[in-house]
Design a protein around this motif. Structure first.
Motif, PDB file in Angstrom:
ATOM      1  N   UNK A  39      35.562   0.120  -9.841  1.00  0.00           N
ATOM      2  CA  UNK A  39      34.485   0.931 -10.404  1.00  0.00           C
ATOM      3  C   UNK A  39      33.686   1.496  -9.228  1.00  0.00           C
ATOM      4  N   UNK A  40      32.369   1.421  -9.285  1.00  0.00           N
ATOM      5  CA  UNK A  40      31.592   2.130  -8.270  1.00  0.00           C
ATOM      6  C   UNK A  40      30.549   1.222  -7.617  1.00  0.00           C
ATOM      7  N   UNK A  42      27.385   1.168  -8.094  1.00  0.00           N
ATOM      8  CA  UNK A  42      26.517   0.678  -9.160  1.00  0.00           C
ATOM      9  C   UNK A  42      27.109  -0.584  -9.806  1.00  0.00           C
ATOM     10  N   UNK A  43      28.406  -0.566 -10.007  1.00  0.00           N
ATOM     11  CA  UNK A  43      29.091  -1.716 -10.604  1.00  0.00           C
ATOM     12  C   UNK A  43      28.882  -2.948  -9.743  1.00  0.00           C
ATOM     13  N   UNK A  46      25.383  -4.217 -10.235  1.00  0.00           N
ATOM     14  CA  UNK A  46      25.263  -4.790 -11.574  1.00  0.00           C
ATOM     15  C   UNK A  46      25.842  -6.207 -11.620  1.00  0.00           C
ATOM     16  N   UNK A  58      16.884  -1.794 -15.616  1.00  0.00           N
ATOM     17  CA  UNK A  58      16.800  -0.424 -16.129  1.00  0.00           C
ATOM     18  C   UNK A  58      17.727   0.474 -15.320  1.00  0.00           C
ATOM     19  N   UNK A  69      28.133  -0.576 -19.615  1.00  0.00           N
ATOM     20  CA  UNK A  69      27.918  -1.880 -18.987  1.00  0.00           C
ATOM     21  C   UNK A  69      27.045  -2.783 -19.849  1.00  0.00           C
ATOM     22  N   UNK A  70      26.862  -2.391 -21.082  1.00  0.00           N
ATOM     23  CA  UNK A  70      26.046  -3.192 -21.992  1.00  0.00           C
ATOM     24  C   UNK A  70      26.773  -4.483 -22.347  1.00  0.00           C
ATOM     25  N   UNK A  72      28.697  -6.624 -21.045  1.00  0.00           N
ATOM     26  CA  UNK A  72      30.140  -6.781 -20.846  1.00  0.00           C
ATOM     27  C   UNK A  72      30.485  -8.014 -20.029  1.00  0.00           C
ATOM     28  N   UNK A  86      20.744  -3.387 -22.767  1.00  0.00           N
ATOM     29  CA  UNK A  86      21.105  -2.260 -21.914  1.00  0.00           C
ATOM     30  C   UNK A  86      20.011  -1.207 -21.984  1.00  0.00           C
ATOM     31  N   UNK A 157      26.609   5.658  -7.407  1.00  0.00           N
ATOM     32  CA  UNK A 157      28.023   5.331  -7.524  1.00  0.00           C
ATOM     33  C   UNK A 157      28.929   5.837  -6.422  1.00  0.00           C
TER      34      UNK A 157
END
Ligand code: SF4
Ligand code: SF4
Lengths: 460, 454
Positions: A39-40, A42-43, A46, A58, A69-70, A72, A86, A157
C-alpha cells in the motif's frame, strides 16, 4: 516451468537460492504497472498508530483513504474503542480549490468535543501538501485550544514507501513520549514495541513478561493508551518486535533518553523463547528473572509439545510459500514452519532491506525463491513452479492461493486468531492443518495440471 | 446536477460510501481481457484491490502508475506510459481502463493528452484499446466512478456501422455477479441479442483455475461494445442515473438509440417495468417461465404478508439501490423508515416520494450524504425491526440487537456476496424469504414457548 511473464526490470528483485551470485535489489519504490501488494506511506503510519484506542485518528483527505481502512485490523482494546471508528475530513472540490484547513480545524474541534480523546492524530494523505494545507499549524492551534496533544502525521501516500509511513508515525509518537510522569516506575520495566495486539497477542506477551517479574510501562501500540506512551521513557529497556515498524522510535528513545533496545520476534517456539531469554539476560543483576523465565519457557513448551508433534506428523514434508509485509516476520515464519516439518520454497516481503534479505538467503534451502515487492503474477508463477502446498500471507494473497488450489494461512493484521507466543504456535499449526488437510482440495483441478499442460505445449 | 453543498464543515465518521476509482475498477474488470489502471499513487489501488478481494474472494489485479515525489512535481506522464507498457508485457490485455485518482486530478493530469497517439494505429494490431476516465473522489462517490467509466467506455468504443442487429444494450449498474447472470438469462429468454456493460459475472465470480489466468475469463466483448451504436434500444437501470449524463443517453443523442431509463428491477413493480420494456423492444411476449416465477412470488407474498406488514427497516447503500429496495419493501408492506445514502445527488428524496407519496406522513427519514454515525443516531430514535444493506452497518445493528440483512456491496463479513441476487422475480423471492424468515426467527427466539411451527 510456467509461461507467466516476468518483467525485465523486476528480475533483479527475484533470487533463486543456488550457485548464482546474490545480486539482489530491494527497498525501492514499486515499478509502475507492476501490481505491487504494497500500500502506501499512509498505510505504514496507520499500521503503527491505529491500535492506540483512546486517541482520535482523523484522516485528512478525500474519503477513500479513510473508507478503505475502517476497522480492517484485528487490534483489540481492553477499554475504549475509538480506534475502530473511521474519521475523515472527506475533502470536496471546494476544499481542493480553497484548501482544507478550515474543514480540518472544524472537524477536529467537532470530533474532540464529541469523543473526548486523550490525543489526536491527523494523517495527511496524498493531496494535502499539494493543496497547500498547513496541517502543523492547525494541529498546534487545536492543541492549545483543546488541551490535548494533536499531532500531525506526515504520511502523504506517494512520498516514499510503507516504511516511510512507519517513520512518520514514530516521529509523531516521539512527540508524546517524555511528556508524562515516570515517578512510580520501577527498575525492571520495559516497553513492548511493535506489537499491535492482533487477536489479543499483546496480552499474551505482556503476561509472559509480567510473570518473569518485569513491569510493562507501555505497549507500542497494541491496546495502546496515550497516558502510557507519555511515560514510556521511564522504562529501562525497549523490546522491539516486527520488521522495524517502530524501530525509528526505539532509536529516538535511545538517543534522547538512553534507553537501549533489543529486537525480538514472538512467532514460533524458537523465537518466542529467545525473546524471553534475551530480555531476561538484559537484567543481569536480578537472577530471579532468568530463573522464572526458564520456568515459563519450560512449562509453556511442555504444555503444547504433544499437540505440536501431532500436527507435525500430519504436516511433514509439505511445501510452503511465504509472503508477508516485513522480512522479520518471514524469518520467524520459516523457523516456525520448519518446526512443523514444512519446507519453505518461496519467501518474500513487501518492505525488506538488503540486510534482511541476506539473512533470509542464509536461512533458506537451496532452490528457494526470494522475492521483494512481488506482484500476483510472480507469486503465482513460483507457487506453481515450486509446487507449494501452502501459502502464508495476507488478504491479497489469499484468493491467489485458493484459485491455484493451494491451502492458505492468514498471517496479516486483519486476522482474528492469535499466532504469537506458545499458544499462538499451536493456533498456527491448527490453522495450517485445517487448510492443508481439508478434503475440499480433492475437487480441485490438480496443480500439476498447470505443469503438465505446459509440458505438452512445449512438446508440440 | 449535484446540489450545492452547504458550507458547513463536518467530518465524515464511518463513511457510507467509497471512492470513485473503485467504481471504475468494477467496470473495467467487467470487459473481456481488460485490466484497470489507476493513475496516481500506490495506496489507492492496493486499498481498492483489498476492498474488492474481501467482497468477491477473487484475485483482483489493478495496476497503478505509482507516483513518486518527482512525479507529483513534474507530472505523471512518463510513469503512466511505463505502466501501460508493463501491463502489456505482463497481461497482454485487449483493453486498459485508466481511472484517475485524487492525486493525479489535483495536480491536473490530462490523461488523454498524455496518451495521445498511444493507440492501435500507431503501434501494432495487438496494442490494446485504451479508455480513460476522470474519477476525482472529491466530487463523487464510487457509484459516480462506476457510471462515468461505463460512459467513457461507450464514448470511446461504440460506433454506428449501420448493420442491422437486434442487439439491446443493457447498462445494469453496480449489481452482484449473480444479478448480472440473471439479467443475461432474462434477456436471452426473449431470444434477442444483447450487450451488457459491464459484465463481471464471470470475472468476479469464477471457478478455480484449471489453467493460470493473468486476466480472468469472461466480461463484455469489445466488439459488442463497438456495436452498441447499432442497437435497437438501451436499457439503463437507476432513477438517479436517469438524471445524469449516462451511457444510454450518450448513445441516444449520438446514434439515435432509444434509451429506456428504469429503476433497478428489485421487486415486482420494477421487474414488471423491465420485462414490459423488453416486450416492447423485442415485440415478443414475456416468456412463460417468468409468468410462473412471478406467480410463485405473489403466492409467497400471500403466505408471508402478515409477518412483514408494517415492519420498519433501515435501508442504506448507493442511492439507486436504496430506491430499488424502498420500492420492493413498500410493495410488501414494510416501511423503509430510514432511507440513507452516502451519495448526494440531491434527488433521493424526490425519488422516494415518487414511490411512497406519503413517506413524510409515515415518518420516513431520507438522508443524503449520510455516514454510519448519522444512520446510527437516527436508527436509535426509532427502534426499527431490521437493517438492510451492506456489511458496514453491522456494528450499529449489533449494538441495537437488530438483525442485519446483507445486500449490496461490500459484504465483508459473510461468504457469498457475489451470489446474492437482488433483481428480477427471483431476486425478490430471495429477499422476501430472507426478510420474512428473519422477522419470524426474531419473534421465535424471543418467544418463551419456542413453537416449531409458525
Ligand atoms: S486519494 Fe482519492 S482515489 Fe485515492 S483512495 Fe483516497 S479518495 Fe480514493
Ligand atoms: S491517496 Fe495517497 S494516502 Fe490515500 S490511499 Fe492513496 S496513496 Fe495512500
Amino acid at each position: 516451468m510456467t509461461n507467466i511473464p516476468i518483467l525485465k526490470e523486476r528480475e533483479k528483485y527475484i533470487y533463486c537460492k543456488g550457485k548464482e551470485e546474490f545480486d539482489f535489489t530491494c527497498d525501492t519504490k514499486s515499478l509502475a504497472g507492476s501490481v505491487s501488494q504494497r500500500a502506501c506511506v499512509f498505510c505504514g503510519s496507520r499500521v503503527v498508530l491505529y491500535p492506540i484506542a483512546d486517541a482520535l485518528h482523523l484522516i485528512h483527505g478525500p474519503i477513500g483513504c479513510a473508507s478503505y481502512t475502517w476497522d480492517i485490523r484485528g487490534a483489540l482494546s481492553s477499554g475504549p474503542e475509538l480506534h475502530r471508528m473511521s474519521f475523515s475530513t472527506d475533502l470536496r472540490e471546494r476544499d481542493i480549490i480553497f484548501g482544507g484547513e478550515k474543514k480540518l480545524y472544524a472537524s477536529l474541534v467537532q470530533l474532540i468535543d464529541t469523543y473526548r480523546p486523550n490525543a489526536a492524530f491527523v494523517y495527511c494523505t496524498c493531496i494535502i501538501g499539494i493543496i497547500g494545507d498547513d496541517v502543523d499549524s492547525v494541529c498546534k492551534r487545536v492543541t492549545e485550544e483543546k488541551g490535548i496533544p494533536v499531532l500531525p502525521v506526515h504520511s502523504e501516500g506517494f512520498k516514499g514507501t510503507k516504511k516511510d509511513g512507519y517513520k512518520a508515525a514514530c516521529e509523531s509518537l516521539s512527540m508524546l513520549v517524555g511528556t508524562g510522569s515516570v515517578e512510580d516506575i520501577g527498575r525492571y520495566a520495559i516497553n513492548i514495541m511493535g506489537e499491535f495486539n492482533i487477536a489479543g497477542e499483546a496480552w499474551t506477551i505482556k503476561e509472559y513478561y509480567e510473570n518473569m517479574g518485569l513491569e510493562v510501562v507501555a505497549v507500542f501500540t497494541g491496546d495502546g493508551r496515550v497516558k502510557n506512551i507519555k511515560r514510556s521513557h521511564g522504562a529501562s529497556l525497549n523490546v522491539v518486535q516486527c520488521s522495524g515498524s517502530i524501530l525509528r522510535l526505539a532509536q529516538i528513545m535511545e538517543e534522547k533518553y538512553g534507553i537501549p533496545y533489543i529486537r525480538v520476534s514472538y512467532f514460533g517456539i524458537e523465537d518466542m523463547s529467545k525473546a524471553l531469554y534475551d530480555v531476561a539476560a538484559h537484567f543481569k543483576d536480578n537472577l530471579g528473572i532468568m530463573k522464572k523465565t526458564k520456568e515459563i519457557v519450560r512449562n509453556e513448551i511442555d504444555a503444547i509439545y504433544p499437540d505440536l508433534l501431532r500436527y507435525k506428523k500430519a504436516l511433514s514434508g509439505r511445501k510452503a510459500a511465504i509472503y508477508v509485509g516485513g522480512a522479520f516476520k518471514a524469518f520467524s515464519m520459516i523457523k516456525a514452519l520448519r518446526s512443523l516439518g514444512i519446507d519453505v520454497v518461496l519467501a518474500g516481503s513487501q518492505t525488506g532491506n538488503k540486510d534482511d534479505y541476506e539473512v533470509l538467503r542464509d536461512m533458506c534451502d537451496e532452490g528457494t525463491v526470494i522475492l521483494d515487492d512481488a506482484n500476483p503474477l510472480e507469486l503465482s508463477k513460483y507457487c506453481i513452479e515450486k509446487g507449494a502446498d501452502l501459502f502464508v500471507g495476507g488478504v491479497k494473497e489469499r484468493p491467489i492461493a485458493y484459485k491455484l488450489g493451494i491451502a492458505f494461512c492468514d498471517h496479516n493484521h486483519e486476522r482474528k486468531i492469535s499466532l504469537a507466543g506458545y499458544s499462538g504456535m499451536i493456533n498456527l499449526a491448527k490453522e495450517i492443518y485445517s487448510s492443508v488437510l481439508s478434503p475440499v482440495w480433492k475437487f480441485v483441478p490438480s496443480k500439476n495440471d498447470f505443469l503438465k499442460k505446459h509440458d505438452t505445449e512445449m512438446m508440440k | 446536477m449535484k446540489t450545492q453543498e452547504k458550507i458547513e464543515y463536518k467530518a465524515t465518521s464511518n463513511a457510507c460510501k467509497q471512492c470513485s476509482p473503485l467504481g471504475a475498477s468494477f467496470v473495467f474488470r467487467g470487459i473481456e481481457r481488460s485490466i484497470p489502471l489507476l493513475h496516481g499513487s500506490q495506496g489507492c489501488s492496493t486499498y481498492i484491490r483489498r476492498y474488492l478481494i474481501s467482497h468477491f474472494n477473487e484475485p483482483v489485479d489493478i495496476a497503478c502508475s505509482n507516483f513518486t515525489e518527482e512525479t507529483a512535481v513534474f507530472g505523471g506522464g512518463a510513469n503512466l506510459k511505463l505502466a501501460v507498457e508493463n501491463i502489456i508485457k505482463q497481461y497482454n490485455p485487449e483493453l486498459i481502463g485508466i481511472a484517475t485518482t485524487c492525486l493525479s486530478e489535483t495536480i491536473g493530469e490530462d490523461v488523454p493528452m498524455i496518451l495521445k497517439g498511444y493507440n492501435k494505429k500507431n503501434f501494432d494490431e495487438n496494442f490494446p484499446e485504451i479508455v480513460s476516465v476522470s474519477t476525482p473522489s472529491f466530487s463523487g462517490t464510487h457509484i459516480d466512478g462506476f457510471h462515468s467509466a461505463v460512459r467513457a467506455v461507450v464514448d470511446s468504443i461504440a460506433v454506428k456501422k449501420k448493420i442491422s442487429t437486434k442487439q439491446i444494450n443493457i447498462f445494469p449498474g453496480m449489481l452482484s455477479p449473480a444479478d448480472l447472470r440473471h439479467l443475461k438469462e432474462i434477456v436471452s429468454d426473449f431470444s434477442t441479442d444483447y450487450a451488457m456493460l459491464p459484465d463481471y459475472s464471470d470475472t468476479f465470480d469464477g471457478p478455480l483455475w484449471t489453467e493460470y489466468q493473468e486476466i480472468p475469463e469472461g466480461g463484455t466483448k469489445i466488439e459488442k461494445i463497438a456495436s452498441m451504436g447499432d442497437a435497437v434500444a438501451s436499457i439503463e437501470f437507476g432513477k438517479i442515473l436517469a438524471g445524469e449524463e449516462s451511457a444510454g443517453k450518450l448513445l441516444e443523442s449520438r446514434f439515435n438509440v432509444p434509451c429506456h431509463s428504469l429503476g433497478l428491477p428489485i421487486g415486482i413493480n420494477e421487474t414488471d417495468a423491465f420485462l414490459k420494456a423488453l416486450e416492447t423492444i423485442t415485440e415478443k411476449p414475456v416468456p412463460e417461465k417468468y409468468i410462473q416465477e412471478r406467480g410463485r412470488l405473489i403466492d409467497s407474498y400471500a403466505d408471508g404478508h402478515k409477518y412483514v406488514f408494517e415492519a420498519r427497516a433501515v435501508v442504506y447503500g448507493e442511492e439507486d439501490l436504496v430506491i430499488g429496495l424502498a420500492s420492493f419493501l413498500s410493495e410488501i408492506g414494510i416501511i423503509p423508515i430510514i432511507c440513507a445514502s452516502g451519495g448526494e445527488s440531491g434527488l433521493l428524496k424526490q425519488k422516494i416520494l415518487d414511490i411512497i407519496p406519503d413517506a413524510e406522513e409515515v415518518g420516513i427519514r431520507i438522508i443524503e450524504g449520510a455516514d454510519f454515525v448519522e444512520i446510527g443516531e437516527e436508527a436509535r430514535k426509532i427502534d426499527p425491526d431490521f437493517f438492510i444493506g451492506n456489511s458496514k452497518g453491522y456494528r450499529i445493528a449489533r449494538e441495537m440487537k437488530k438483525p442485519l440483512i446483507r445486500v449490496g456491496f461490500p459484504i465483508h463479513d459473510r461468504l457469498g456476496g457475489a451470489r446474492i441476487i437482488h433483481v428480477g422475480y427471483r431476486g425478490a423471492q430471495q429477499l422476501f424469504d430472507t426478510i420474512s424468515n428473519t422477522i419470524i426467527a426474531t419473534s421465535q427466539e424471543a418467544s418463551p414457548v419456542g413453537y416449531t411451527y409458525m
